[in-house]
Scaffold this motif. Structure first.
Motif, short mmCIF file in Angstrom:
data_model
loop_
_atom_site.label_atom_id
_atom_site.label_comp_id
_atom_site.label_asym_id
_atom_site.label_seq_id
_atom_site.Cartn_x
_atom_site.Cartn_y
_atom_site.Cartn_z
N ILE A 1 0.83 -1.21 0.00
CA ILE A 1 0.00 0.00 0.00
C ILE A 1 0.87 1.25 0.00
CG2 ILE A 1 -1.61 1.32 1.44
CD1 ILE A 1 -2.85 -1.40 2.24
N ALA A 2 2.02 1.17 0.62
CA ALA A 2 2.92 2.33 0.70
C ALA A 2 3.40 2.79 -0.67
CB ALA A 2 4.13 1.99 1.57
N ARG A 3 3.32 1.93 -1.67
CA ARG A 3 3.78 2.31 -3.02
C ARG A 3 2.86 3.35 -3.65
NH1 ARG A 3 7.36 -1.42 -5.17
NH2 ARG A 3 7.65 0.18 -6.77
N ASP A 4 1.64 3.49 -3.14
CA ASP A 4 0.72 4.56 -3.54
C ASP A 4 0.40 4.55 -5.03
OD1 ASP A 4 -0.98 6.67 -3.28
OD2 ASP A 4 0.55 8.18 -2.87
N ASN A 5 0.15 3.38 -5.58
CA ASN A 5 -0.45 3.30 -6.91
C ASN A 5 -1.54 2.23 -6.87
OD1 ASN A 5 0.64 0.64 -7.93
ND2 ASN A 5 2.58 1.72 -7.59
N LEU A 6 -2.46 2.28 -7.80
CA LEU A 6 -3.67 1.45 -7.70
C LEU A 6 -3.38 -0.05 -7.67
CD1 LEU A 6 -6.72 1.35 -7.49
CD2 LEU A 6 -6.84 1.45 -10.00
N PRO A 7 -2.57 -0.60 -8.60
CA PRO A 7 -2.32 -2.05 -8.55
C PRO A 7 -1.71 -2.50 -7.22
CG PRO A 7 -1.60 -1.15 -10.65
CD PRO A 7 -1.90 0.01 -9.77
N MET A 8 -0.71 -1.74 -6.73
CA MET A 8 -0.07 -2.11 -5.47
C MET A 8 -1.04 -1.97 -4.30
SD MET A 8 3.00 -3.20 -5.80
CE MET A 8 4.43 -3.19 -6.89
N THR A 9 -1.86 -0.90 -4.33
CA THR A 9 -2.83 -0.71 -3.26
C THR A 9 -3.82 -1.85 -3.23
OG1 THR A 9 -2.62 1.70 -3.38
CG2 THR A 9 -4.62 0.83 -2.37
N LEU A 10 -4.30 -2.28 -4.39
CA LEU A 10 -5.25 -3.40 -4.44
C LEU A 10 -4.60 -4.69 -3.96
CD1 LEU A 10 -7.03 -2.66 -7.86
CD2 LEU A 10 -7.99 -2.42 -5.56
N GLY A 11 -3.34 -4.90 -4.34
CA GLY A 11 -2.62 -6.07 -3.85
C GLY A 11 -2.43 -6.03 -2.36
N GLY A 12 -2.11 -4.84 -1.82
CA GLY A 12 -1.96 -4.68 -0.39
C GLY A 12 -3.26 -4.93 0.36
N ILE A 13 -4.36 -4.43 -0.19
CA ILE A 13 -5.68 -4.65 0.43
C ILE A 13 -5.99 -6.14 0.47
CG2 ILE A 13 -8.15 -4.38 0.01
CD1 ILE A 13 -7.54 -1.51 -0.89
N ALA A 14 -5.67 -6.86 -0.62
CA ALA A 14 -5.90 -8.31 -0.65
C ALA A 14 -5.11 -9.01 0.45
CB ALA A 14 -5.53 -8.87 -2.02
N LEU A 15 -3.87 -8.59 0.67
CA LEU A 15 -3.05 -9.21 1.71
C LEU A 15 -3.57 -8.88 3.11
CD1 LEU A 15 0.60 -8.81 0.37
CD2 LEU A 15 -0.68 -10.92 0.68
N VAL A 16 -4.10 -7.67 3.30
CA VAL A 16 -4.67 -7.31 4.61
C VAL A 16 -5.93 -8.13 4.88
CG1 VAL A 16 -5.70 -5.44 5.96
CG2 VAL A 16 -3.66 -5.00 4.60
N ILE A 17 -6.74 -8.34 3.84
CA ILE A 17 -7.93 -9.19 3.99
C ILE A 17 -7.50 -10.62 4.32
CG2 ILE A 17 -9.89 -10.20 2.77
CD1 ILE A 17 -10.09 -7.55 1.21
N LEU A 18 -6.45 -11.11 3.65
CA LEU A 18 -5.92 -12.44 3.95
C LEU A 18 -5.44 -12.50 5.39
CD1 LEU A 18 -5.23 -15.24 2.81
CD2 LEU A 18 -2.97 -14.33 2.18
N SER A 19 -4.84 -11.42 5.88
CA SER A 19 -4.41 -11.35 7.27
C SER A 19 -5.59 -11.52 8.22
CB SER A 19 -3.71 -10.01 7.53
OG SER A 19 -3.43 -9.83 8.90
N ALA A 20 -6.72 -10.88 7.88
CA ALA A 20 -7.93 -11.00 8.70
C ALA A 20 -8.46 -12.44 8.69
CB ALA A 20 -9.01 -10.04 8.20
N ILE A 21 -8.37 -13.09 7.55
CA ILE A 21 -8.82 -14.49 7.45
C ILE A 21 -7.94 -15.38 8.31
CG2 ILE A 21 -9.04 -16.44 5.87
CD1 ILE A 21 -9.79 -14.37 3.69
N PHE A 22 -6.62 -15.18 8.25
CA PHE A 22 -5.72 -15.95 9.10
C PHE A 22 -5.96 -15.65 10.57
CE2 PHE A 22 -2.36 -16.15 5.48
CZ PHE A 22 -2.96 -17.29 4.98
N ASP A 23 -6.29 -14.40 10.88
CA ASP A 23 -6.57 -14.01 12.27
C ASP A 23 -7.78 -14.77 12.81
OD1 ASP A 23 -6.06 -12.36 14.60
OD2 ASP A 23 -7.86 -11.25 14.07
#
Length: 326
Positions: A73-95
């Protein structure tokens, strides 16, 4: 075809029953957790149990996934932000999965409970830091870039501090809710004085003694924010609780405990994702400080008033009876 459909329905029913059995308590979860996150997490849970992966390892996996998402998400462009959001959602699933694995394998530990809190805090610290850094790249209101950067970093840190305070409320009062309705399977309500007594019995200099000290400190911070609730629990330990008291608590708490879900991962993170995608990051801080914090204060006061009412209905303790007799 009809036979295959029946077989699929049976498998889906069994899957849902497994999810329900792995929950701490029914009817107090956020709807997104109930119908989405828990559903997805159970697939990973089955895999983790089959591979013999312990809950703490799943918690660490959740933390790493969330931090990796923040880095993208820190890269501040749309593809990276979407990829970062997907990983954060995956983090919630693992949680969610680490709790399911713990309840399915009966592998519980205080270290795991503390590690779970540390994992959440690490992920959110990373997310708020990244949000502040992204916001600092877009100065507003004619403020100089250096001043704006300092302001955003300060707001990011302040928001994280309030996140830590806010996240303790649903954790504590959900466990209190389960304790009061005698849900021994789900409640993890601990009291600092009991943990300290256990710590004093542990060997000096041992890791067990250190971990109990940390856990007691964490528990004490929760208890200090609800002093009337602590007095109620002290009396219950001596006098016990009646069915009438349990019912009275449940009637009010079942509504309040659902409201505490507004302070957990889902709403907070949905707002964060929307602000990141729209590049209006400062709204993240405003939402936490101006919406979630007043909500926390309101819910805490409601629980304290509930405790005061139930405390007044408890039978008089020995000291009170002697004072009344004199």
């Amino acid at each position: 075809m009809k036979h295959e459909s029946l077989h699929l329905n049976e498998n889906l029913k069994q899957y849902r029953e497994e999810i329900a059995a792995a929950r701490k308590c029914e009817n107090i979860n956020d709807p997104i957790d109930t119908y989405v996150i828990d559903f997805l997490a159970m697939g990973f849970t089955k895999l983790f149990v089959k591979l013999g992966i312990v809950p703490n390892a799943v918690t660490i996996l959740s933390m790493l996934s969330g931090v990796a998402g923040a880095v993208l998400i820190a890269r501040d462009n749309l593809p990276m932000t979407l990829g970062g959001i997907a990983l954060v959602i995956l983090s919630a699933i693992f949680d969610a999965s680490d709790g399911q694995v713990a309840r399915k394998t009966r592998h519980f530990s205080r270290i795991g409970r503390m590690l779970d809190g540390m994992s959440d805090a690490t992920v959110y610290f990373s997310l708020y830091l990244v949000t502040a850094l992204r916001a600092s790249c877009r100065p507003a209101f004619g403020v100089s870039p250096s001043v704006w950067t300092g302001l955003m970093l300060a707001l990011g840190l302040l928001t994280f501090v309030f996140y830590v305070i806010q996240s303790q409320l649903p954790d504590y009062f959900k466990n209190l809710h389960m304790y009061m309705i005698d849900n021994a399977h789900g409640s993890e309500l601990s009291r600092a004085k009991h943990i300290l007594a256990e710590r004093d019995r542990a060997k000096k200099g041992s890791f067990e003694r250190f971990s109990l000290s940390c856990y007691a400190a964490y528990t004490r911070t929760q208890e200090r924010r609800a002093p009337v609730t602590q007095r109620m629990l002290d009396r219950i330990e001596v006098e016990g609780k009646s069915d009438a008291m349990t019912d009275a608590f449940y009637q009010t708490s079942r509504k309040l405990v659902m409201a505490t879900n507004l302070m957990t991962f889902n709403l907070r993170t949905i707002v964060l994702f929307i602000c990141l995608l729209l590049r209006v990051e400062p709204i993240v801080f405003a939402f936490c400080l101006l919406v979630l914090e007043p909500l926390r204060i309101y819910l805490l006061r409601r629980y304290e008033r509930l405790a005061a009412r139930l405390l007044a209905e408890l039978p008089a303790g020995e000291a009170e009876r002697e004072a009344a007799y004199v």
